[in-house]
Design a protein around this motif. Structure first.
Motif, PDB file in Angstrom:
ATOM      1  N   VAL A 185       2.445   0.994   3.811  1.00 51.26           N
ATOM      2  CA  VAL A 185       1.844  -0.319   3.608  1.00 51.26           C
ATOM      3  C   VAL A 185       2.319  -1.245   4.715  1.00 51.26           C
ATOM      4  CG1 VAL A 185       1.651  -2.313   2.064  1.00 51.26           C
ATOM      5  CG2 VAL A 185       1.763  -0.003   1.097  1.00 51.26           C
ATOM      6  N   ASP A 186       1.397  -2.005   5.280  1.00 53.59           N
ATOM      7  CA  ASP A 186       1.746  -2.964   6.335  1.00 53.59           C
ATOM      8  C   ASP A 186       0.952  -4.244   6.091  1.00 53.59           C
ATOM      9  OD1 ASP A 186       2.060  -4.484   8.691  1.00 53.59           O
ATOM     10  OD2 ASP A 186       2.296  -2.692   9.914  1.00 53.59           O
ATOM     11  N   GLU A 187       1.675  -5.304   5.760  1.00 52.94           N
ATOM     12  CA  GLU A 187       1.040  -6.601   5.543  1.00 52.94           C
ATOM     13  C   GLU A 187       1.635  -7.602   6.522  1.00 52.94           C
ATOM     14  OE1 GLU A 187       1.105  -7.989   1.539  1.00 52.94           O
ATOM     15  OE2 GLU A 187      -0.052  -6.289   0.761  1.00 52.94           O
ATOM     16  N   GLY A 188       0.900  -7.843   7.590  1.00 48.23           N
ATOM     17  CA  GLY A 188       1.362  -8.788   8.589  1.00 48.23           C
ATOM     18  C   GLY A 188       2.653  -8.387   9.255  1.00 48.23           C
ATOM     19  N   GLY A 189       2.854  -7.084   9.425  1.00 50.00           N
ATOM     20  CA  GLY A 189       4.082  -6.587  10.045  1.00 50.00           C
ATOM     21  C   GLY A 189       5.182  -6.276   9.057  1.00 50.00           C
ATOM     22  N   ARG A 190       5.034  -6.683   7.809  1.00 49.60           N
ATOM     23  CA  ARG A 190       6.026  -6.334   6.776  1.00 49.60           C
ATOM     24  C   ARG A 190       5.659  -4.975   6.204  1.00 49.60           C
ATOM     25  NH1 ARG A 190       7.408  -9.150   0.923  1.00 49.60           N
ATOM     26  NH2 ARG A 190       9.630  -8.588   0.908  1.00 49.60           N
ATOM     27  N   LYS A 191       6.585  -4.033   6.292  1.00 50.43           N
ATOM     28  CA  LYS A 191       6.294  -2.659   5.901  1.00 50.43           C
ATOM     29  C   LYS A 191       6.852  -2.347   4.512  1.00 50.43           C
ATOM     30  CE  LYS A 191       5.982  -0.851  10.602  1.00 50.43           C
ATOM     31  NZ  LYS A 191       4.515  -0.666  10.486  1.00 50.43           N
ATOM     32  N   GLY A 192       6.121  -1.492   3.813  1.00 51.71           N
ATOM     33  CA  GLY A 192       6.537  -1.109   2.478  1.00 51.71           C
ATOM     34  C   GLY A 192       6.049   0.278   2.122  1.00 51.71           C
ATOM     35  N   HIS A 193       6.412   0.718   0.932  1.00 49.70           N
ATOM     36  CA  HIS A 193       6.021   2.043   0.437  1.00 49.70           C
ATOM     37  C   HIS A 193       5.298   1.886  -0.893  1.00 49.70           C
ATOM     38  CE1 HIS A 193       6.155   6.245  -0.729  1.00 49.70           C
ATOM     39  NE2 HIS A 193       6.813   5.918  -1.835  1.00 49.70           N
ATOM     40  N   ARG A 194       4.094   2.452  -0.959  1.00 46.59           N
ATOM     41  CA  ARG A 194       3.350   2.475  -2.213  1.00 46.59           C
ATOM     42  C   ARG A 194       3.671   3.780  -2.944  1.00 46.59           C
ATOM     43  NH1 ARG A 194      -0.899  -0.564  -3.520  1.00 46.59           N
ATOM     44  NH2 ARG A 194      -1.352  -0.984  -1.306  1.00 46.59           N
ATOM     45  N   THR A 195       4.223   3.674  -4.125  1.00 44.12           N
ATOM     46  CA  THR A 195       4.609   4.850  -4.889  1.00 44.12           C
ATOM     47  C   THR A 195       3.388   5.500  -5.531  1.00 44.12           C
ATOM     48  OG1 THR A 195       4.960   3.661  -6.970  1.00 44.12           O
ATOM     49  CG2 THR A 195       6.799   3.716  -5.400  1.00 44.12           C
ATOM     50  N   GLY A 196       3.611   6.653  -6.141  1.00 43.83           N
ATOM     51  CA  GLY A 196       2.523   7.349  -6.816  1.00 43.83           C
ATOM     52  C   GLY A 196       1.903   6.546  -7.941  1.00 43.83           C
ATOM     53  N   SER A 197       2.676   5.635  -8.517  1.00 42.31           N
ATOM     54  CA  SER A 197       2.163   4.801  -9.601  1.00 42.31           C
ATOM     55  C   SER A 197       1.389   3.591  -9.092  1.00 42.31           C
ATOM     56  CB  SER A 197       3.321   4.315 -10.476  1.00 42.31           C
ATOM     57  OG  SER A 197       4.159   3.427  -9.748  1.00 42.31           O
ATOM     58  N   GLY A 198       1.387   3.417  -7.768  1.00 42.92           N
ATOM     59  CA  GLY A 198       0.686   2.293  -7.185  1.00 42.92           C
ATOM     60  C   GLY A 198       1.546   1.074  -6.921  1.00 42.92           C
ATOM     61  N   ARG A 199       2.798   1.127  -7.301  1.00 40.84           N
ATOM     62  CA  ARG A 199       3.697   0.000  -7.078  1.00 40.84           C
ATOM     63  C   ARG A 199       4.135  -0.034  -5.614  1.00 40.84           C
ATOM     64  NH1 ARG A 199       7.739  -2.809 -10.117  1.00 40.84           N
ATOM     65  NH2 ARG A 199       8.581  -4.388  -8.718  1.00 40.84           N
ATOM     66  N   VAL A 200       4.165  -1.212  -5.019  1.00 42.96           N
ATOM     67  CA  VAL A 200       4.605  -1.354  -3.636  1.00 42.96           C
ATOM     68  C   VAL A 200       6.009  -1.937  -3.609  1.00 42.96           C
ATOM     69  CG1 VAL A 200       4.215  -2.518  -1.433  1.00 42.96           C
ATOM     70  CG2 VAL A 200       2.262  -1.634  -2.736  1.00 42.96           C
ATOM     71  N   TYR A 201       6.912  -1.239  -2.893  1.00 43.10           N
ATOM     72  CA  TYR A 201       8.261  -1.743  -2.635  1.00 43.10           C
ATOM     73  C   TYR A 201       8.393  -1.978  -1.133  1.00 43.10           C
ATOM     74  CZ  TYR A 201       9.585  -0.275  -7.363  1.00 43.10           C
ATOM     75  OH  TYR A 201       9.678  -0.138  -8.728  1.00 43.10           O
ATOM     76  N   TRP A 202       9.018  -3.099  -0.791  1.00 46.96           N
ATOM     77  CA  TRP A 202       9.119  -3.484   0.605  1.00 46.96           C
ATOM     78  C   TRP A 202      10.404  -2.968   1.230  1.00 46.96           C
ATOM     79  CZ3 TRP A 202       4.685  -4.870   2.382  1.00 46.96           C
ATOM     80  CH2 TRP A 202       3.754  -5.468   1.520  1.00 46.96           C
ATOM     81  N   GLU A 203      10.289  -2.555   2.497  1.00 45.65           N
ATOM     82  CA  GLU A 203      11.449  -1.988   3.187  1.00 45.65           C
ATOM     83  C   GLU A 203      12.610  -2.971   3.221  1.00 45.65           C
ATOM     84  OE1 GLU A 203      12.544   0.369   7.292  1.00 45.65           O
ATOM     85  OE2 GLU A 203      11.074  -1.265   7.404  1.00 45.65           O
ATOM     86  N   ASP A 204      12.335  -4.246   3.504  1.00 42.50           N
ATOM     87  CA  ASP A 204      13.433  -5.201   3.660  1.00 42.50           C
ATOM     88  C   ASP A 204      14.141  -5.531   2.352  1.00 42.50           C
ATOM     89  OD1 ASP A 204      11.387  -6.675   2.526  1.00 42.50           O
ATOM     90  OD2 ASP A 204      11.276  -8.184   4.117  1.00 42.50           O
TER      91      ASP A 204
END
Length: 343
Positions: free
Chosen positions: A87-106
């Motif tokens: 996931v990348d929103e304006g340069g902020r990166k994250g991980h979308r889990t199998g359940s659809g929840r997004v957690y951000w790297e930072d």
């Protein structure tokens, strides 16, 4: 970056149950079966070192940044070319889990600290073990592993010549991702770095040889099973891992654990289940039975001789299992079943 020392003040812990005293700081604790094949494998190898250092006079606990920590992780998902940070929103990166929840790297995947603990009385001249602890979902090292689950306290109270290495996985999240431990050989390099950091914490340069080669046991709670399975399958340590204990943690990767058991009959494997993993443990027993691996319903009193045990955890909540299970303070009980490594 210097380790964060946690060595300020003293406080009694578990006084009624254990009658022990340990050092605390920052308001967190700082001290504190049947054979698989019918054979009788030898006990794990023990590493000793010639040193003038006596037993440690006080417990030592630190949160230490590691280069080889599971996170940050910028690789791909296992068996896929898809990036973990998907996931990348304006340069902020994250991980979308199998359940659809997004957690951000930072927020979730940027803590490279590892909890290290050397108990009071640890003797580098005697046989010793390194215990690697993988926490579950919704956890941080300080709030949960130190304060709530009291893992360093239990090691200190066990009278075992054991040191603790507990990496931060996903921070306070419902995610079991193993990060860098998915990559071949990284867990082995992580254990090497742990040996160096523990030797530095211990303070005797001659201790490095012992920390660099001492046997390893893995204890995984809940969602920590993914890191545990990756460590034994791809970590590169081979027979240096002498045992695996899963605390209501067998949610998946049954084949990886089964292959490890078959590959090394001298090691021990314990899976403790509550209702959440009852079915997976029953399936696991069937897998092992199909390969003529004996499974005991009781934990071996001499774990170092090997064996597989699948046992109920008792009438307790999943959240409380690391401190309340078939006995109070189950990590103490596990370590007492390894008398070869008493202090």
């Amino acid at each position: 970056m210097a380790p964060t020392a946690i060595n300020d003040g003293r406080r009694k812990f578990l006084a009624q149950a254990l009658g022990a005293s340990v050092a605390w700081t920052l308001n967190v604790p700082d001290a504190g079966a049947a054979s698989k094949t019918g054979k009788h494998p030898a006990a794990p190898s023990k590493t000793e070192v010639k040193s003038r250092s006596g037993p440690t006079k006080a417990a030592k606990t630190s949160l230490v940044p590691f280069d080889t920590a599971p996170f940050p992780y910028h690789g791909t998902m296992p068996g896929s070319a898809a990036p973990f940070l998907n996931v990348d929103e304006g340069g902020r990166k994250g991980h979308r889990t199998g359940s659809g929840r997004v957690y951000w790297e930072d927020e979730t995947y940027n803590d490279n600290r590892v909890l290290l603990h050397i108990p009071k009385g640890f003797d580098i001249r005697r046989p010793a073990l390194m215990m690697v602890f993988f926490h579950g979902h919704g956890a941080t090292l300080q709030r949960d592993v130190l304060e709530r689950q009291k893992v360093p306290d239990q090691i200190s109270a066990s009278n075992a010549n054991v040191v603790l290495v507990a990496p931060q996985l996903a921070v306070d999240a419902r995610d079991s991702s193993a990060g860098k431990f998915w990559q071949p050989g990284v867990f082995g390099r992580f254990i090497g770095e742990a040996g160096q950091q523990l030797a530095r914490m211990h303070g005797d340069r001659k201790s490095l040889r012992t920390f660099a080669s001492m046997p390893v046991i893995i204890v995984a709670y809940s969602g920590g099973y993914v890191a545990a399975a990756s460590a034994i399958e791809r970590g590169g340590l081979k027979k240096r891992v002498r045992g695996v204990v899963l605390l209501d943690s067998l949610y998946g990767d049954l084949d990886k654990f089964a292959r490890w058991i078959e590959a090394d009959p001298s090691a021990f494997f314990v899976s403790v289940y509550l209702g959440s993993t009852r079915n997976q443990n029953a399936q696991f027993e069937n897998i092992l039975a199909a390969h003529d691996v004996d499974v005991s319903p009781e934990i071996n009193n001499r774990l170092a001789t090997g064996g597989v045990a699948v046992v109920p955890g008792g009438d307790v909540r999943h959240r409380d299992l690391v401190t309340h299970a078939w006995v109070e303070n189950p990590i103490i009980d596990i370590l007492k079943r390894l008398p070869e490594y008493r202090r």
